[in-house]
Every structure is written in structure tokens, then in C-alpha cells.
Design a protein around this motif. Structure first.
Motif, PDB file in Angstrom:
ATOM      1  N   VAL A  58       7.129  -2.508  -3.802  1.00 28.72           N
ATOM      2  CA  VAL A  58       7.410  -2.763  -5.110  1.00 28.72           C
ATOM      3  C   VAL A  58       7.602  -4.523  -4.559  1.00 28.72           C
ATOM      4  O   VAL A  58       6.345  -5.369  -5.662  1.00 28.72           O
ATOM      5  N   TYR A  59       7.973  -4.702  -4.077  1.00 30.25           N
ATOM      6  CA  TYR A  59       8.717  -6.588  -3.870  1.00 30.25           C
ATOM      7  C   TYR A  59       6.584  -6.958  -2.857  1.00 30.25           C
ATOM      8  O   TYR A  59       6.203  -7.796  -4.131  1.00 30.25           O
ATOM      9  N   ILE A  60       6.226  -6.176  -2.351  1.00 29.74           N
ATOM     10  CA  ILE A  60       4.789  -6.634  -2.632  1.00 29.74           C
ATOM     11  C   ILE A  60       3.971  -6.703  -2.887  1.00 29.74           C
ATOM     12  O   ILE A  60       3.090  -7.515  -3.269  1.00 29.74           O
ATOM     13  N   ALA A  61       3.660  -5.604  -4.038  1.00 31.94           N
ATOM     14  CA  ALA A  61       3.161  -5.425  -4.722  1.00 31.94           C
ATOM     15  C   ALA A  61       2.969  -6.793  -5.887  1.00 31.94           C
ATOM     16  O   ALA A  61       1.947  -7.145  -6.285  1.00 31.94           O
ATOM     17  N   LYS A  62       4.641  -7.038  -6.140  1.00 32.57           N
ATOM     18  CA  LYS A  62       4.755  -8.298  -7.204  1.00 32.57           C
ATOM     19  C   LYS A  62       4.343  -9.395  -6.373  1.00 32.57           C
ATOM     20  O   LYS A  62       4.453 -10.379  -7.573  1.00 32.57           O
ATOM     21  N   ASN A  63       4.907  -9.623  -5.574  1.00 39.11           N
ATOM     22  CA  ASN A  63       4.573 -11.042  -4.797  1.00 39.11           C
ATOM     23  C   ASN A  63       3.304 -11.595  -4.499  1.00 39.11           C
ATOM     24  O   ASN A  63       3.290 -12.280  -4.526  1.00 39.11           O
ATOM     25  N   LEU A  64       1.953 -10.264  -4.765  1.00 45.15           N
ATOM     26  CA  LEU A  64       0.753 -10.763  -4.228  1.00 45.15           C
ATOM     27  C   LEU A  64       0.306 -10.640  -5.484  1.00 45.15           C
ATOM     28  O   LEU A  64      -1.180 -11.128  -5.779  1.00 45.15           O
ATOM     29  N   ASN A  65       0.849 -10.305  -6.201  1.00 46.05           N
ATOM     30  CA  ASN A  65      -0.347 -10.353  -7.943  1.00 46.05           C
ATOM     31  C   ASN A  65      -0.825  -8.840  -8.100  1.00 46.05           C
ATOM     32  O   ASN A  65      -2.204  -9.053  -8.391  1.00 46.05           O
ATOM     33  N   LEU A  66      -0.580  -7.473  -7.511  1.00 45.97           N
ATOM     34  CA  LEU A  66      -1.673  -6.305  -7.083  1.00 45.97           C
ATOM     35  C   LEU A  66      -1.064  -5.649  -8.032  1.00 45.97           C
ATOM     36  O   LEU A  66       0.696  -5.199  -7.658  1.00 45.97           O
ATOM     37  N   PRO A  67      -1.162  -4.377  -7.638  1.00 41.84           N
ATOM     38  CA  PRO A  67      -1.521  -2.972  -8.926  1.00 41.84           C
ATOM     39  C   PRO A  67      -0.229  -2.308  -7.557  1.00 41.84           C
ATOM     40  O   PRO A  67      -0.525  -2.095  -6.517  1.00 41.84           O
ATOM     41  N   PHE A  68       0.908  -1.993  -8.237  1.00 45.81           N
ATOM     42  CA  PHE A  68       1.942  -1.355  -6.981  1.00 45.81           C
ATOM     43  C   PHE A  68       0.666   0.273  -6.534  1.00 45.81           C
ATOM     44  O   PHE A  68       0.990   0.211  -5.291  1.00 45.81           O
ATOM     45  N   ASP A  69      -0.375   0.388  -7.277  1.00 47.76           N
ATOM     46  CA  ASP A  69      -0.728   2.107  -6.632  1.00 47.76           C
ATOM     47  C   ASP A  69      -2.001   1.053  -6.080  1.00 47.76           C
ATOM     48  O   ASP A  69      -1.927   1.909  -4.570  1.00 47.76           O
ATOM     49  N   GLN A  70      -2.127   0.155  -6.413  1.00 44.00           N
ATOM     50  CA  GLN A  70      -2.582  -0.438  -5.021  1.00 44.00           C
ATOM     51  C   GLN A  70      -2.678  -0.494  -3.057  1.00 44.00           C
ATOM     52  O   GLN A  70      -2.557   0.382  -2.092  1.00 44.00           O
ATOM     53  N   VAL A  71      -1.348  -0.941  -4.069  1.00 40.56           N
ATOM     54  CA  VAL A  71      -0.101  -0.952  -2.326  1.00 40.56           C
ATOM     55  C   VAL A  71       0.172  -0.174  -1.622  1.00 40.56           C
ATOM     56  O   VAL A  71       0.222   0.626  -0.762  1.00 40.56           O
ATOM     57  N   LYS A  72       0.416   1.161  -2.295  1.00 35.74           N
ATOM     58  CA  LYS A  72       0.778   2.607  -2.123  1.00 35.74           C
ATOM     59  C   LYS A  72      -0.574   3.242  -1.745  1.00 35.74           C
ATOM     60  O   LYS A  72      -0.093   3.944  -0.642  1.00 35.74           O
ATOM     61  N   ASN A  73      -1.653   3.001  -2.056  1.00 33.68           N
ATOM     62  CA  ASN A  73      -2.656   4.354  -1.472  1.00 33.68           C
ATOM     63  C   ASN A  73      -2.815   3.562  -0.217  1.00 33.68           C
ATOM     64  O   ASN A  73      -3.471   4.158   0.599  1.00 33.68           O
ATOM     65  N   THR A  74      -3.221   1.975  -0.176  1.00 35.34           N
ATOM     66  CA  THR A  74      -3.433   1.378   1.304  1.00 35.34           C
ATOM     67  C   THR A  74      -2.189   2.351   2.011  1.00 35.34           C
ATOM     68  O   THR A  74      -2.131   2.649   2.860  1.00 35.34           O
ATOM     69  N   VAL A  75      -0.789   1.700   2.109  1.00 31.65           N
ATOM     70  CA  VAL A  75      -0.279   2.233   2.993  1.00 31.65           C
ATOM     71  C   VAL A  75       0.044   3.533   3.147  1.00 31.65           C
ATOM     72  O   VAL A  75      -0.234   4.395   4.468  1.00 31.65           O
ATOM     73  N   ASN A  76      -0.312   5.228   1.326  1.00 24.20           N
ATOM     74  CA  ASN A  76      -0.621   6.058   2.264  1.00 24.20           C
ATOM     75  C   ASN A  76      -2.099   6.288   3.121  1.00 24.20           C
ATOM     76  O   ASN A  76      -1.443   7.356   3.560  1.00 24.20           O
TER      77      ASN A  76
END
Ligand code: FES
Length: 159
Positions: free
Chosen positions: A49-67
Motif C-alpha cells: 500500500v505504501y509503495i503504491a501510494k508513494n509511486l502514485n500507482l494503483p494498489f492492484d498493480q503493485v499487488k498483482n506484480t508481487v503475486n
């Protein structure tokens, strides 16, 4: 600020500096995830969540990449990751007894980690070395034809 972030303020300060240095890069998400995992040891939801917010990206994009990438881990694991194969060939050789004995000796169930962070226990499907079943792996090292009697000595190698 959520609890996790306030408890790890110094690490998040480091992460902030890194994010600032890569914020205009094309592959800023991947490089930040790699850096964050190195920094924290894993990538739980609070960090995503922190990375999504600070990179100004959608949380789902971060979550899907991690998964998507098995390299990224979302739970903190023990120093020794024990995996007992419960695939067909290993199950025929009673690998569930092997799993039960690990559970008994280290006091955790599959999916859990000991409080001292020494062991994580997992069970799963075939790991592709069915010749000498049952199979146990610890941090990728393969133990073949494991018996219940072998387990104490296998655990002794984890020092
Ligand atoms: S079934 Fe266990 S290694 Fe294949």
C-alpha cells in the motif's frame, strides 16, 4: 500513519529515499519492490500500500506484480524453510507421517513459522524428484527417502 509504518519508521525513511531516487524511472515499481524486500525481508500488504501510494500507482498493480513473481514473498519466513512433499508418489510412501513428525518436533503446522523465526513449515505438491520418495526440502536442499527416524538428525543440520 498505520502501526506497521510507525513501528518501522527508519526503514520507511530509507524506502522514501529510494523511491525518490527512482520515481521517474520506467521500471520504478520492480526496482522499488526489490529494494523493499531487501530492506524488510518481505512485502506484506502494508508495504505494498505504501509503495503504491508513494509511486502514485494503483494498489492492484503493485499487488498483482508481487503475486506474479515467486521471488517476492508476502510473509516473513523462518531461516529454514522446510517443505514436505505430499505429491502422489511421496504420499504413497506415507509422507504425511513425515509432515506430522516435523509438526510434532518443531511445534508448528504447515503455513506457520516458529516464534524464534528459525523454521517455517510447508507442505505441497510434487517437487519433481520422485525417484526416492518421500522427499523433504529445506531451503531448496533435497532430502530423499526420508523416514520418521531421520527427522531429528535432519533438524540437527539446521544450526
Ligand atoms: S511426488 Fe514428491 S517429489 Fe514428486
Amino acid at each position: 500513519m498505520c502501526d506497521f509504518v510507525s513501528r518501522n519508521k527508519d526503514l520507511f525513511n530509507e524506502l522514501d529515499k529510494f523511491i525518490y531516487s527512482v520515481k521517474d524511472n520506467e521500471n520504478k515499481l520492480m526496482t522499488t519492490l526489490h529494494y523493499a524486500q531487501k530492506l524488510f525481508g518481505y512485502l506484506p500488504k502494508d508495504i505494498q500500500v505504501y509503495i503504491a501510494k508513494n509511486l502514485n500507482l494503483p494498489f492492484d498493480q503493485v499487488k498483482n506484480t508481487v503475486n506474479f513473481y515467486s521471488y517476492f514473498v508476502t510473509e516473513l519466513k523462518g531461516k529454514y524453510k522446510i517443505k514436505v512433499c505430499l505429491g502422489n508418489a511421496c504420499s504413497k510412501d506415507d509422507s504425511s507421517s513425515i509432515l506430522n513428525e516435523f509438526e510434532r518436533l518443531i511445534g508448528i503446522k504447515p503455513g506457520e513459522t516458529t516464534k524464534d523465526m528459525k523454521f517455517s513449515l510447508e507442505s505441497g505438491g510434487c517437487v519433481g524428484v520422485c525417484r526416492k520418495t518421500p522427499i523433504v526440502t529445506i531451503n531448496g536442499r533435497v532430502y530423499e527417502s526420508v523416514t520418521v527416524e531421520d527427522i531429528p538428525s535432519i533438524l540437527e543440520t539446521c544450526i
